[in-house]
Design a protein around this motif. Structure first.
Motif, mmCIF file in Angstrom:
data_model
loop_
_atom_site.group_PDB
_atom_site.id
_atom_site.type_symbol
_atom_site.label_atom_id
_atom_site.label_comp_id
_atom_site.label_asym_id
_atom_site.label_seq_id
_atom_site.Cartn_x
_atom_site.Cartn_y
_atom_site.Cartn_z
ATOM 1 N N GLY A 1 7.203 -1.168 6.815
ATOM 2 C CA GLY A 1 7.758 -0.191 5.882
ATOM 3 C C GLY A 1 8.716 -0.823 4.886
ATOM 4 N N LEU A 2 8.301 -0.905 3.633
ATOM 5 C CA LEU A 2 9.136 -1.535 2.614
ATOM 6 C C LEU A 2 10.360 -0.699 2.278
ATOM 7 C CD1 LEU A 2 6.341 -2.891 0.241
ATOM 8 C CD2 LEU A 2 7.851 -4.224 1.726
ATOM 9 N N ASP A 3 10.221 0.634 2.315
ATOM 10 C CA ASP A 3 11.364 1.498 1.995
ATOM 11 C C ASP A 3 12.499 1.256 2.989
ATOM 12 O OD1 ASP A 3 9.816 3.139 -0.037
ATOM 13 O OD2 ASP A 3 8.651 3.530 1.767
ATOM 14 N N ARG A 4 12.160 1.191 4.270
ATOM 15 C CA ARG A 4 13.183 0.977 5.296
ATOM 16 C C ARG A 4 13.804 -0.401 5.168
ATOM 17 N NH1 ARG A 4 10.294 3.559 10.731
ATOM 18 N NH2 ARG A 4 9.874 5.617 9.864
ATOM 19 N N LEU A 5 12.962 -1.411 4.916
ATOM 20 C CA LEU A 5 13.475 -2.769 4.802
ATOM 21 C C LEU A 5 14.470 -2.877 3.654
ATOM 22 C CD1 LEU A 5 13.250 -5.732 5.801
ATOM 23 C CD2 LEU A 5 11.459 -6.057 4.077
ATOM 24 N N VAL A 6 14.112 -2.352 2.487
ATOM 25 C CA VAL A 6 14.995 -2.436 1.323
ATOM 26 C C VAL A 6 16.261 -1.615 1.544
ATOM 27 C CG1 VAL A 6 15.201 -1.978 -1.148
ATOM 28 C CG2 VAL A 6 13.062 -2.891 -0.239
ATOM 29 N N ALA A 7 16.127 -0.467 2.199
ATOM 30 C CA ALA A 7 17.301 0.361 2.454
ATOM 31 C C ALA A 7 18.332 -0.392 3.294
ATOM 32 C CB ALA A 7 16.894 1.659 3.160
ATOM 33 N N ILE A 8 17.873 -1.120 4.304
ATOM 34 C CA ILE A 8 18.807 -1.885 5.135
ATOM 35 C C ILE A 8 19.456 -2.987 4.316
ATOM 36 C CG2 ILE A 8 18.982 -3.411 7.135
ATOM 37 C CD1 ILE A 8 16.739 -1.806 8.426
ATOM 38 N N PHE A 9 18.656 -3.719 3.536
ATOM 39 C CA PHE A 9 19.220 -4.785 2.704
ATOM 40 C C PHE A 9 20.222 -4.230 1.695
ATOM 41 C CE2 PHE A 9 15.176 -7.566 3.220
ATOM 42 C CZ PHE A 9 15.621 -7.985 4.454
ATOM 43 N N PHE B 1 5.120 6.749 1.182
ATOM 44 C CA PHE B 1 5.945 5.578 1.427
ATOM 45 C C PHE B 1 5.112 4.334 1.168
ATOM 46 C CE2 PHE B 1 3.910 6.906 5.327
ATOM 47 C CZ PHE B 1 3.445 5.740 5.905
ATOM 48 N N MET B 2 5.805 3.222 1.011
ATOM 49 C CA MET B 2 5.147 1.955 0.728
ATOM 50 C C MET B 2 5.258 1.044 1.938
ATOM 51 S SD MET B 2 3.937 2.211 -2.327
ATOM 52 C CE MET B 2 3.539 0.497 -2.691
ATOM 53 N N GLN B 3 4.179 0.310 2.213
ATOM 54 C CA GLN B 3 4.242 -0.650 3.297
ATOM 55 C C GLN B 3 3.498 -1.924 2.928
ATOM 56 O OE1 GLN B 3 2.469 1.392 6.691
ATOM 57 N NE2 GLN B 3 0.562 0.293 6.441
ATOM 58 N N LEU B 4 3.993 -3.034 3.478
ATOM 59 C CA LEU B 4 3.225 -4.267 3.442
ATOM 60 C C LEU B 4 2.152 -4.121 4.495
ATOM 61 C CD1 LEU B 4 2.486 -7.246 3.003
ATOM 62 C CD2 LEU B 4 4.342 -7.830 4.575
ATOM 63 N N ASP B 5 0.918 -4.088 4.066
ATOM 64 C CA ASP B 5 -0.214 -3.915 4.970
ATOM 65 C C ASP B 5 -0.984 -5.229 5.017
ATOM 66 O OD1 ASP B 5 -1.512 -1.712 6.508
ATOM 67 O OD2 ASP B 5 -3.248 -2.378 5.370
ATOM 68 N N ALA C 1 0.820 -1.211 0.000
ATOM 69 C CA ALA C 1 0.000 0.000 0.000
ATOM 70 C C ALA C 1 0.852 1.258 0.000
ATOM 71 C CB ALA C 1 -0.904 -0.001 1.228
ATOM 72 N N ARG C 2 0.394 2.256 -0.740
ATOM 73 C CA ARG C 2 1.016 3.574 -0.694
ATOM 74 C C ARG C 2 0.329 4.393 0.394
ATOM 75 N NH1 ARG C 2 4.512 6.095 -3.799
ATOM 76 N NH2 ARG C 2 4.355 4.501 -5.380
ATOM 77 N N CYS C 3 1.133 4.924 1.305
ATOM 78 C CA CYS C 3 0.619 5.713 2.418
ATOM 79 C C CYS C 3 1.248 7.106 2.365
ATOM 80 C CB CYS C 3 0.948 5.039 3.745
ATOM 81 S SG CYS C 3 0.386 3.320 3.865
#
Length: 574
Positions: free
Chosen positions: A521-529, A225-229, A209-211
C-alpha cells in the motif's frame, strides 16, 4: 514568465535582476507608498519591497521583477530559507485576481473542519504541508519504479473492468450497456491478471496499480488506493522479500528516512510476543507467558485457564487511578476477555492489588521475575483461550505504549508462516482461508491438509512498518492438482471452481512456473514517511469517512436516460 522560483534565491544572488511569479501570501503596509509583499510558490516565500504599490491582495497571482538585495540586519528571518534577501525596485504585474479564500493558506488551516478543506481541496493543496506530502509521494513512487526496473521488472497495465469475484472484499459494480443484466467489477487488485502474466512468461511484472474496494473508510483505508503490485517467477519467499525490501528501502531513503534492518518473524512469534500480527517494534511491553507461573494456583480466575499472559506497563502505576484501571478492564471485556487482573509494584517491591491476597508468595515472586517488574510498574494479566489472551493484551499494549506514527525509528518486519485456514464457516462447516485460495501451503504441512487443516501454515507473508500493515503477498499454487485439493477442502467443487475461476485456472494447464508476489500500500507507506496519521493527507483528492467528495459532490444521482440505457431501476432503500 520567471527566472527563478520563490524559494531559490540566496545571498549569492544579490545584485541580480530576477523575475518571480506566484501567489501573494501576505501584504504589509510600510508608510503611504511602500509595502512588503510576500510572494509564494511551491518552493517557498520571498519578500518583495514594492514602491507605489498596486492593489494586490492575498492569493492574487502576480509576476514580480526586481533586484535581489540583502535584508537589513534587523529584519533577517531565520525561519525562511530566503530570509537573508529581499527583492527591491519591484515592478508588479497582476496576472489574475482572487476572491478571499475560505480559509488561510497557512498551517493554521489544519484547524479548519476537514469537510471544508476537502470541499476546497485546490486551496488546501497550496499549503506547505500538502505540497510537501504530495511531492514526497512522487519521490517515493519514482524510487520504487527505479528499484523495480533495476531488478528486471516490466511494468504492465492490467484491466480496470474485470469479472466479479465476490469471495473477496466488497466490490464496486459497473453495469454493461451492451449486455443488459451483466456487470463488470472494478479491480480489488490485479491478482489474477498478474499470475496469468507469469504463465505468459513475463517473468517479473510490476505496476503502481489503482485498486478499489467498497469497504467502510477509516484512517488507513479509502475506496480507491494505490499499491505497488509485483509478481515473480521461479522464486521462493526470500526472493520476494529481498526485492520488495530493496524497493521499500529505496523509497525510505528517497523520503530522507533511515529504514534500518528489515527483520523476519513468524506469525506465531508475533502473536506470542506482541499479541497482534502487525507488531510495532518501536517499544517493548512484550507479552510474557505466565501459564507455568500459575499452573498450581488456587486463584479461581486463573485456575483452569488454558493460557495466562501478562504485560508490564513500566512506570505507569502512579498515573493509573482506579477510574483508568476500570476503563482498562472494560476495554479488555469489550475485546472478549472475561476480565483483567492488574497489580501495581510498590516502592518496597510488593504487589498492590485487590487480587494480591489470592496469590501465594511464590507466585508473586515468579510473576515479578517473569515480567521484570520494578517499583512503579503496572502489571496487566489476562487468563483465557490463547487467541483471546493474545488479542486483548496486544490491544492494551498498543493503547498504552504505541507512540505516534512520526515518532521513533522506522522498524520494518516481515511476518511469515500465517495459518492456511482461520476458523470454520458456521454454515458449511468448512475451513475458511486465511489468505486468498491460491496461496501455497507450507511444504512441511501439506500432508495435514485433509487430516488437520487448522495446523497447516501457508506461504503467505505481510510487511509491517511501525504497527501498520503495508501489504501482503504469498507464494502461489501453480499445480492444478494442489489447487483442486485446496478448493475441495474449502467446499468448492470442480464444477463451481470452473464456473467461478475457469478463465484463471485453465491457463495453468499449459505450464505455470512456480511464482509469488506482493501488494504494498503506497498510501500507507507515504503517510508514515510524512508523519501523518490519516492517508487522506497524502492523497490529492480523497473521500471523507462517509465516502463522499465535498468538492465534486460525488456520489450523485444520474439522469433517468442513463439508467434506461442500462436497464436499471432504482428502488427506494429498505
Amino acid at each position: 514568465m520567471r527566472t527563478h522560483q520563490c524559494g531559490e534565491l540566496r545571498p549569492e544572488h544579490v545584485g541580480q535582476q530576477v523575475t518571480l511569479a506566484g501567489w501573494v501570501a501576505s501584504r504589509r503596509e510600510h508608510g503611504e507608498k511602500l509595502a512588503f509583499v510576500d510572494l509564494r510558490d511551491h518552493t517557498g516565500v520571498t519578500q518583495c519591497v514594492v514602491d507605489n504599490v498596486v492593489d494586490v491582495r492575498p492569493e492574487y497571482v502576480v509576476q514580480v521583477t526586481g533586484v535581489v538585495a540583502s535584508r537589513p540586519a534587523d529584519s533577517l528571518n531565520d525561519r525562511l530559507a530566503t530570509g537573508g534577501i529581499e527583492i527591491q525596485d519591484c515592478v508588479v504585474e497582476i496576472l489574475n485576481v482572487a476572491e478571499p479564500p475560505p480559509f488561510p493558506v497557512s498551517e493554521r488551516a489544519d484547524q479548519v473542519v476537514e469537510t471544508t478543506r476537502l470541499q476546497h481541496r485546490y486551496i488546501d493543496i497550496r499549503r506547505e504541508r500538502m505540497q510537501r506530502n504530495l511531492r514526497l509521494r512522487a519521490a517515493v513512487n519514482s524510487a520504487i519504479r527505479t528499484a523495480m526496473e533495476s531488478e528486471g521488472f516490466v511494468e504492465v497495465e492490467t484491466p480496470m473492468l474485470v469479472p466479479s469475484t465476490p469471495e473477496g472484499a466488497r466490490e464496486f459494480i459497473v453495469p454493461s450497456r451492451q449486455q443488459p443484466g451483466s456487470f463488470y467489477a472494478l479491480p480489488q487488485s490485479p491478482q489474477l491478471f498478474k499470475q496469468l502474466l507469469m504463465v505468459a512468461g513475463i517473468d517479473r511484472y510490476y505496476q503502481l496499480a489503482r485498486c478499489l474496494r467498497d469497504e467502510d473508510l477509516r484512517a488507513d483505508r479509502q475506496y480507491e488506493f494505490m499499491q505497488l503490485d509485483a509478481e515473480m517467477s521461479f522464486v521462493d519467499q526470500q526472493d520476494v522479500h529481498r526485492v520488495i525490501g530493496a524497493a521499500v528501502v529505496a523509497a525510505a531513503k528517497a523520503a530522507g528516512q533511515d529504514p534500518g534492518e528489515i527483520v523476519r518473524m513468524t506469525w506465531l512469534e508475533a502473536m506470542n510476543r506482541f499479541g497482534v500480527d502487525k507488531p510495532d517494534l518501536r517499544f517493548g511491553m512484550e507479552l510474557a507467558d505466565l501459564t507455568a507461573v500459575f499452573a498450581a494456583t488456587e486463584f479461581k480466575a486463573f485456575a483452569g485457564a488454558s493460557t495466562i499472559k501478562g504485560i508490564n506497563a513500566a512506570g505507569m502505576a502512579e498515573e493509573m487511578g482506579r477510574n483508568k484501571l476500570d476503563g482498562l478492564t472494560d476495554r479488555a471485556k469489550k475485546i472478549g476477555a472475561k476480565g483483567l487482573v492488574w497489580l501495581k509494584v510498590a516502592a518496597d517491591g510488593s504487589l498492590e492489588s485487590p487480587v494480591a491476597k489470592f496469590l501465594s508468595e511464590a507466585e508473586q515472586s515468579a510473576l515479578t521475575a517473569s515480567l521484570d517488574a520494578k517499583p512503579g510498574d503496572l502489571l496487566l494479566i489476562v487468563a483465557d483461550e490463547w487467541a483471546t489472551t493474545c488479542e486483548v493484551l496486544g490491544t492494551l499494549r498498543n493503547d498504552l505504549g504505541r507512540p505516534p506514527v512520526h515518532e521513533g525509528p522506522y522498524r520494518f518486519v516481515w511476518v511469515i508462516d500465517f495459518p492456511m485456514f482461520v476458523g470454520v464457516d458456521e454454515v458449511s462447516g468448512r475451513p475458511r482461508p486465511g489468505h486468498h485460495p491460491f496461496t501455497q501451503p507450507h511444504p512441511d504441512d501439506v500432508h495435514m491438509l485433509e487430516t488437520d487443516p487448522m495446523k497447516v501454515r501457508s506461504q503467505a507473508y505481510d510487511l509491517v512498518l511501525n504497527g501498520w500493515e503495508l501489504g501482503s503477498g504469498s507464494i502461489r499454487i501453480h499445480q492444478p492438482e494442489l489447487q483442486s485439493r485446496i478448493f475441495r477442502i474449502l467446499g468448492i467443487s470442480d464444477e463451481e471452481a470452473q464456473k467461478r475461476f475457469g478463465f484463471f485456472l485453465n491457463p495453468f494447464k499449459f505450464g505455470a512456473p512456480p511464482h509469488g508476489g506482493f501488494g504494498l500500500g503506497l498510501d500507507r507507506l507515504v503517510a508514515i514517511f510524512a508523519g501523518e496519521e490519516n492517508i487522506r493527507e497524502v492523497i490529492a483528492f480523497p473521500k471523507t469517512q462517509s465516502g463522499s467528495d465535498p468538492m465534486t459532490n460525488a456520489p450523485t444521482p444520474v439522469a433517468q436516460k442513463q439508467l434506461d440505457d442500462l436497464g436499471i431501476r432504482v428502488l427506494p432503500p429498505k
